[in-house]
Every structure is written in structure tokens, then in C-alpha cells.
Scaffold this motif. Structure first.
Motif, PDB file in Angstrom:
ATOM      1  N   PHE A 175       7.757  12.633   7.125  1.00  0.00           N
ATOM      2  CA  PHE A 175       8.868  11.471   7.184  1.00  0.00           C
ATOM      3  C   PHE A 175       8.133  10.165   6.224  1.00  0.00           C
ATOM      4  O   PHE A 175       9.647   9.252   6.101  1.00  0.00           O
ATOM      5  N   CYS A 176       6.730  10.284   5.831  1.00  0.00           N
ATOM      6  CA  CYS A 176       6.991   9.255   4.741  1.00  0.00           C
ATOM      7  C   CYS A 176       7.678   9.700   3.523  1.00  0.00           C
ATOM      8  O   CYS A 176       7.878   8.587   3.085  1.00  0.00           O
ATOM      9  N   GLN A 177       7.941  11.259   2.860  1.00  0.00           N
ATOM     10  CA  GLN A 177       8.739  10.811   2.283  1.00  0.00           C
ATOM     11  C   GLN A 177      10.029  10.506   2.764  1.00  0.00           C
ATOM     12  O   GLN A 177      10.931  10.452   1.416  1.00  0.00           O
ATOM     13  N   LEU A 178      10.803  10.751   3.314  1.00  0.00           N
ATOM     14  CA  LEU A 178      11.835  10.109   4.229  1.00  0.00           C
ATOM     15  C   LEU A 178      11.241   9.058   4.186  1.00  0.00           C
ATOM     16  O   LEU A 178      12.916   8.311   3.341  1.00  0.00           O
ATOM     17  N   ALA A 179      11.112   8.776   4.673  1.00  0.00           N
ATOM     18  CA  ALA A 179      11.004   7.257   4.136  1.00  0.00           C
ATOM     19  C   ALA A 179      10.719   6.510   2.103  1.00  0.00           C
ATOM     20  O   ALA A 179      11.753   4.602   2.749  1.00  0.00           O
TER      21      ALA A 179
ATOM     22  N   ALA B 189       0.814  -1.436  -0.114  1.00  0.00           N
ATOM     23  CA  ALA B 189       0.130  -0.004   0.463  1.00  0.00           C
ATOM     24  C   ALA B 189       1.134   0.855   0.245  1.00  0.00           C
ATOM     25  O   ALA B 189       0.219   2.458  -0.653  1.00  0.00           O
ATOM     26  N   PHE B 190       1.959   1.052   0.963  1.00  0.00           N
ATOM     27  CA  PHE B 190       2.707   2.168   0.968  1.00  0.00           C
ATOM     28  C   PHE B 190       3.801   2.534  -0.251  1.00  0.00           C
ATOM     29  O   PHE B 190       3.619   3.519  -0.983  1.00  0.00           O
ATOM     30  N   GLU B 191       4.233   1.215  -1.057  1.00  0.00           N
ATOM     31  CA  GLU B 191       4.886   1.421  -2.276  1.00  0.00           C
ATOM     32  C   GLU B 191       3.959   2.630  -3.105  1.00  0.00           C
ATOM     33  O   GLU B 191       3.689   2.743  -4.288  1.00  0.00           O
ATOM     34  N   CYS B 192       2.694   1.828  -3.442  1.00  0.00           N
ATOM     35  CA  CYS B 192       1.709   2.145  -4.593  1.00  0.00           C
ATOM     36  C   CYS B 192       1.340   3.256  -4.447  1.00  0.00           C
ATOM     37  O   CYS B 192       1.025   4.137  -5.143  1.00  0.00           O
ATOM     38  N   TRP B 193       1.411   3.656  -2.973  1.00  0.00           N
ATOM     39  CA  TRP B 193       0.485   5.446  -3.294  1.00  0.00           C
ATOM     40  C   TRP B 193       1.864   5.892  -3.249  1.00  0.00           C
ATOM     41  O   TRP B 193       1.692   7.431  -4.313  1.00  0.00           O
ATOM     42  N   VAL B 194       3.660   5.770  -2.877  1.00  0.00           N
ATOM     43  CA  VAL B 194       4.069   6.513  -3.199  1.00  0.00           C
ATOM     44  C   VAL B 194       4.686   6.690  -4.615  1.00  0.00           C
ATOM     45  O   VAL B 194       5.249   7.890  -5.823  1.00  0.00           O
ATOM     46  N   HIS B 195       4.250   5.617  -5.723  1.00  0.00           N
ATOM     47  CA  HIS B 195       4.773   5.594  -7.099  1.00  0.00           C
ATOM     48  C   HIS B 195       3.218   6.114  -7.672  1.00  0.00           C
ATOM     49  O   HIS B 195       3.419   6.754  -8.503  1.00  0.00           O
ATOM     50  N   ALA B 196       2.024   6.001  -7.139  1.00  0.00           N
ATOM     51  CA  ALA B 196       1.520   6.627  -7.826  1.00  0.00           C
ATOM     52  C   ALA B 196       1.149   8.200  -7.714  1.00  0.00           C
ATOM     53  O   ALA B 196       1.277   9.299  -8.694  1.00  0.00           O
TER      54      ALA B 196
ATOM     55  N   HIS C 280      12.805  10.708  -0.721  1.00  0.00           N
ATOM     56  CA  HIS C 280      12.486  11.195  -1.761  1.00  0.00           C
ATOM     57  C   HIS C 280      13.072  12.671  -0.920  1.00  0.00           C
ATOM     58  O   HIS C 280      13.670  13.464  -1.484  1.00  0.00           O
ATOM     59  N   VAL C 281      13.407  12.512   0.115  1.00  0.00           N
ATOM     60  CA  VAL C 281      14.215  13.820   1.419  1.00  0.00           C
ATOM     61  C   VAL C 281      15.578  12.762   2.021  1.00  0.00           C
ATOM     62  O   VAL C 281      15.699  11.960   2.350  1.00  0.00           O
ATOM     63  N   ALA C 282      16.639  13.908   1.260  1.00  0.00           N
ATOM     64  CA  ALA C 282      17.729  14.032   2.300  1.00  0.00           C
ATOM     65  C   ALA C 282      18.046  13.592   3.524  1.00  0.00           C
ATOM     66  O   ALA C 282      16.596  14.294   4.241  1.00  0.00           O
ATOM     67  N   PRO C 283      17.741  12.827   4.499  1.00  0.00           N
ATOM     68  CA  PRO C 283      17.871  12.673   5.699  1.00  0.00           C
ATOM     69  C   PRO C 283      18.131  13.248   6.479  1.00  0.00           C
ATOM     70  O   PRO C 283      18.057  14.759   7.615  1.00  0.00           O
ATOM     71  N   GLU C 284      19.741  14.348   5.629  1.00  0.00           N
ATOM     72  CA  GLU C 284      19.946  15.855   6.493  1.00  0.00           C
ATOM     73  C   GLU C 284      19.073  16.907   6.015  1.00  0.00           C
ATOM     74  O   GLU C 284      19.173  18.213   6.764  1.00  0.00           O
ATOM     75  N   GLU C 285      18.372  16.794   4.956  1.00  0.00           N
ATOM     76  CA  GLU C 285      17.605  18.051   4.007  1.00  0.00           C
ATOM     77  C   GLU C 285      16.082  17.975   4.968  1.00  0.00           C
ATOM     78  O   GLU C 285      15.062  18.497   5.340  1.00  0.00           O
ATOM     79  N   ALA C 286      15.367  16.758   6.158  1.00  0.00           N
ATOM     80  CA  ALA C 286      14.674  16.153   6.530  1.00  0.00           C
ATOM     81  C   ALA C 286      14.173  17.756   8.411  1.00  0.00           C
ATOM     82  O   ALA C 286      15.115  17.608   8.600  1.00  0.00           O
ATOM     83  N   VAL C 287      13.147  18.264   7.802  1.00  0.00           N
ATOM     84  CA  VAL C 287      12.559  19.552   8.681  1.00  0.00           C
ATOM     85  C   VAL C 287      12.114  18.910   9.880  1.00  0.00           C
ATOM     86  O   VAL C 287      11.331  17.977   9.805  1.00  0.00           O
ATOM     87  N   ALA C 288      13.029  18.917  10.772  1.00  0.00           N
ATOM     88  CA  ALA C 288      12.317  17.401  12.649  1.00  0.00           C
ATOM     89  C   ALA C 288      12.775  18.506  14.066  1.00  0.00           C
ATOM     90  O   ALA C 288      13.797  19.518  13.305  1.00  0.00           O
ATOM     91  N   GLY C 289      12.070  18.298  14.587  1.00  0.00           N
ATOM     92  CA  GLY C 289      12.519  19.053  15.418  1.00  0.00           C
ATOM     93  C   GLY C 289      13.324  18.002  16.861  1.00  0.00           C
ATOM     94  O   GLY C 289      12.699  16.619  16.331  1.00  0.00           O
ATOM     95  N   GLN C 290      14.454  18.189  17.415  1.00  0.00           N
ATOM     96  CA  GLN C 290      14.960  17.273  17.274  1.00  0.00           C
ATOM     97  C   GLN C 290      16.299  17.239  18.681  1.00  0.00           C
ATOM     98  O   GLN C 290      15.938  18.660  18.567  1.00  0.00           O
ATOM     99  N   HIS C 291      16.187  17.067  19.867  1.00  0.00           N
ATOM    100  CA  HIS C 291      16.977  17.400  20.686  1.00  0.00           C
ATOM    101  C   HIS C 291      17.524  15.876  20.884  1.00  0.00           C
ATOM    102  O   HIS C 291      17.149  14.707  21.332  1.00  0.00           O
ATOM    103  N   GLY C 292      18.981  15.721  21.827  1.00  0.00           N
ATOM    104  CA  GLY C 292      19.266  14.881  22.415  1.00  0.00           C
ATOM    105  C   GLY C 292      20.395  14.319  21.749  1.00  0.00           C
ATOM    106  O   GLY C 292      21.065  15.002  21.239  1.00  0.00           O
ATOM    107  N   GLU C 293      21.049  13.002  21.737  1.00  0.00           N
ATOM    108  CA  GLU C 293      22.303  12.456  20.907  1.00  0.00           C
ATOM    109  C   GLU C 293      22.065  12.540  19.632  1.00  0.00           C
ATOM    110  O   GLU C 293      21.109  11.902  19.150  1.00  0.00           O
ATOM    111  N   ARG C 294      23.142  13.406  19.359  1.00  0.00           N
ATOM    112  CA  ARG C 294      23.235  13.295  17.627  1.00  0.00           C
ATOM    113  C   ARG C 294      23.270  12.556  16.737  1.00  0.00           C
ATOM    114  O   ARG C 294      22.973  12.404  15.949  1.00  0.00           O
TER     115      ARG C 294
END
Length: 436
Positions: free
Chosen positions: A399-403, A294-301, A406-420
Motif C-alpha cells: 500500500f505504501c509503495q502504491l501511495a 516523514a512518509f516522503e523522508c522514508w520513501v526517498h531514503a 512506485h507501483v502502478a494501480p493495475e499491478e498492485a497485488v490486492a485481494g478485492q471483490h465488489g464494485e470494480r
């Protein structure tokens, strides 16, 4: 020669050949009393005297004969056009004059006018361009299926139906539109260009892994080993059908195969979800495999919709939550595989059997979101909120675009804190879930 008394008061001589003389000055009007009121202007209608009749007015003008009214049968034949406001000005005047005298035509005109009101509603007859999308969304979201579909198969059923509706709206030329497929392999992004028909052939080929598990025919035939992974199977299919597979070779077979998959698991019941589906280097339970498809069907659609400039909506909130949950549950295994390949930092501590180890709090916001606790040190352990060392907040679409790669990990817009290191490894592991 005439004397002074022989000239008139204007100084003109009394006979021919006589020279005029200048008359003597007259007495002023003010010397004889107050001045009279000034005369009204010459163009004043109330004070202007009667004008002499013109020469042409002296001759009698013959009266023009009156135009005879059309006969009754002609006026009656115009009632329909009059009710539709299609008569000329002269015809309209003649019909309306006739209606004041003819009771039968007046009744007929009233009935026709009422009928015209039914033919021309006040609202516009132009269809809303979004009507089809709303009707389709309502049918997919509200109409119960005749055969009870397992809950884990409903996202695939809905996404396959949406993609089928998109493909039905496309013309033959659009099936040859170039589509760019993107995913992550190791540390770098990978791209592959194909056509719309090639994308549908890829979906059909990978769906064949599920089909063979359920005892259905493999679209690649019996000569292809079942242990091949999705990428190898797709390459073999593209080589077999050529660089540009046709619409007839992909749309109908893919649609029939998706219907057969849903029908088979619907009759098999929830117990079929425990079957194991081989993906080459790994295996998934059938229930998770349907979510993966289902995920791949949606992404490729979405890839196809971008190529042909067509609007496409994400899955329903409940279905999107199931897809996000699958990706979150696969992250510990993906993180362990990256550690074995030397692409992620080693675990910080040894984890005993059943011990939670370090945990990353994954917060997915928006439709289909939720909270997941990812075990960082062992794929077999369960994450614990008490051992959280890092926190990531992502929108569900991001998150789905990252999975999907379609989005690079370093370009993911994320709120993050803790161990880098933990944050970087989890984002990279999410991108590594993508594949052709």
C-alpha cells in the motif's frame, strides 16, 4: 689320475686340473623316520642367530657432548613468550624443564598464563556487521527524548535520524550516485533522475514549507513566494545550485533544518498541530504535514539506499500505522479531485449532508495495518461499514509503495471483490497521492 675315492663328497677333484664328477644319489630323508620341523624363516627375530658385528661397530664411537641448558636469566626472559605460545619447540622444552626446578619462575609462569587467558576471551573479537543497525534501532525505539516530542512528529523525527545515519555512512563519491525518483501524474507514471545530493536538496526544500509556517528560515530565501508547491520549489532549488549539488550544500543544512523543526514543535506543544501548511494547490494541518514529511523522508531514503546498495528498514509499526492512516484519510479528497478532472467514475447517488453514501472497506495487513472505510460519493462524508460496496486487501508495504507512486494501480497485488469501478478508482486515487 685319481680314483673315485680321491674325490670329496661334493664331486670336486682333489687337485688342480682334475674334472669333477657327478656324485651318486643320496638316500631320502623320509627313509630314516619322520621329517623334522621346518626351520624358522631367516628373517624371524627370535630364531635369527646373532649377526656378526659390522666393521664400523668394532670402532668405538665418541659420545656427543650434552647441550648445556640456557642460564636462569635467559629462561626467565622467555616466560612471557612461553605463556603466549610464541616459543620454538626447543625453547618450550627448555622453559618447561626449568619450571620443574625453579619455584619462582613457576609462580611467574602461572601468573602470566592467567593474564593471557584474560587477554584472549573465548568469543571472537570481530564485530557483528549488524551491530550498528541494532544499536541504532534500539536507541530510536526505546530511548526517551529529552524534550517531549508530539506524537504526530515522532515518525518524522525517527525517519530523519535514520536517513542521517545512512548519509553519514556514505562516501563522497556515493553522493553523486544517480537516483531515480518516481511518481504518478494523472494516469501515467513519471520519472526524474537526480543524485543523492539532489534528493536531499529536494527534501530540504519541501521541508521549508513547514519551516516557514513555524517562523523558521526558508532554504530558498525570501525572494521565493511561499505559495509555490513542492514540485516548483524543487525545480527552483535545482536550478539555483546546478545539476549536481554538493554534499556540503545539502547534508548539513538539511540536518540542521530537521533538528530545528523538531525542536520548535516540541516547545510549541500539541496546539501547534492545528496550524495550516500551504502546499500550493492544497493545504494540510501541521500535524498531518509532519506525517507527510516523514512518509516522503522514508520513501526517498529507500530510493537512496537502492542507488548505493544499502539495506534500509521500514518505519516502526506504530509510525507506519500513522502514515497509512494519513493516506487513507486523504483518499476521499483525492478521489473527488480525480472526478473533477474526469479521471474517475461519477458518484452513484446524491449524498445528503451527513449521509455516508457508498463505502469501500480498505484492509491493510501486516505491520502498521488496520481497517479503514473510505467514502466514495462525497469527500466530506464518513464511510460506514453498513454501506460497503467493495473490499480491498493490501499488505502495508504494498500500500505504501502504491501511495509513493512506485507501483502502478493495475499491478498492485490486492485481494478485492465488489464494485470494480470503485476498486479501480480507489487504487488510482492512492497512486495519485504521490508527487515529486
Amino acid at each position: 689320475m685319481k680314483g673315485p675315492d680321491e674325490f670329496d663328497d661334493r664331486g670336486r677333484p682333489g687337485g688342480p686340473g682334475e674334472r669333477p664328477r657327478i656324485p651318486s644319489p643320496r638316500a631320502a630323508a623320509e627313509d630314516h623316520g619322520p621329517l623334522p620341523n621346518p626351520p624358522a624363516p631367516a628373517n624371524s627375530p627370535e630364531d635369527r642367530g646373532p649377526e656378526p658385528p659390522a666393521a664400523s661397530a668394532t670402532r668405538p664411537v665418541p659420545a656427543s657432548p650434552a647441550t648445556p641448558a640456557p642460564p636462569h636469566h635467559v629462561l626467565k626472559s622467555l616466560l612471557g613468550a612461553w605463556a603466549l605460545a610464541a616459543c620454538s619447540a626447543e625453547e618450550t622444552a627448555a622453559v618447561e624443564a626449568h619450571l620443574t626446578d625453579c619455584a619462582s619462575c613457576a609462580d611467574e609462569a602461572l601468573r602470566l598464563r592467567d593474564a593471557v587467558g584474560l587477554l584472549h576471551p573465548a568469543d571472537s573479537l570481530d564485530l557483528d556487521p549488524l551491530l550498528r543497525s541494532r544499536v541504532l534501532e534500539g536507541c530510536l525505539g526505546r530511548r526517551p527524548a529529552r524534550i517531549p516530542v508530539p506524537e504526530w512528529a515522532t515518525p518524522y523525527d525517527a525517519e530523519a535520524a535514520k536517513l542521517d545515519a545512512l548519509l553519514r555512512d556514505m562516501g563522497e563519491a556515493e553522493w553523486r550516485a544517480p537516483v531515480r525518483l518516481r511518481w504518478f501524474q494523472g494516469e501515467r507514471p513519471v520519472e526524474r533522475e537526480t543524485t543523492v545530493a539532489g534528493v536531499i536538496g529536494h527534501l530540504m526544500t519541501v521541508d521549508g514549507l513547514v519551516a516557514t509556517t513555524l517562523g523558521l528560515a526558508d532554504p530558498l530565501g525570501r525572494t521565493v513566494p511561499g505559495a509555490l508547491g513542492p514540485t516548483t520549489r524543487t525545480e527552483k532549488y535545482w536550478q539555483a545550485v546546478g545539476a549536481e549539488p554538493s554534499r556540503l550544500a545539502t547534508h548539513g543544512p538539511w540536518r540542521d533544518q530537521s533538528h530545528a523543526l523538531i525542536r520548535t514543535v516540541s516547545f510549541a506543544g500539541d496546539s501547534a498541530g492545528e496550524l495550516s501548511v500551504p502546499y500550493g494547490a492544497f493545504r494540510l494541518p501541521l500535524c498531518d504535514s509532519f506525517l507527510d514529511r516523514a512518509f516522503e523522508c522514508w520513501v526517498h531514503a529507500g530510493d537512496i539506499a537502492d542507488a548505493v546498495d544499502y539495506p534500509y528498514q521500514p518505519p516502526a509499526a506504530g509510525h507506519l500505522h500513522q502514515l497509512v492512516d494519513l493516506a487513507a484519510r486523504l483518499l476521499p479528497v483525492a478521489l473527488a479531485e480525480r472526478r473533477r478532472a474526469g479521471l474517475a467514475a461519477p458518484p452513484r447517488s446524491l449524498v445528503e449532508a451527513g449521509a455516508p453514501g457508498r463505502t469501500l472497506h480498505l484492509e491493510v495487513e501486516g505491520n502498521g495495518g488496520g481497517h479503514w472505510y473510505i467514502a466514495l460519493d462525497s469527500p466530506a462524508a464518513l464511510g460506514s461499514p453498513d454501506r460497503t460496496v467493495a473490499h480491498i486487501a493490501l499488505d502495508s508495504a504494498e500500500f505504501c509503495q502504491l501511495a509513493a507512486g512506485h507501483v502502478a494501480p493495475e499491478e498492485a497485488v490486492a485481494g478485492q471483490h465488489g464494485e470494480r469501478d470503485a476498486i479501480r478508482d480507489v487504487l488510482s486515487a492512492t497512486a495519485s497521492l504521490s508527487r515529486l
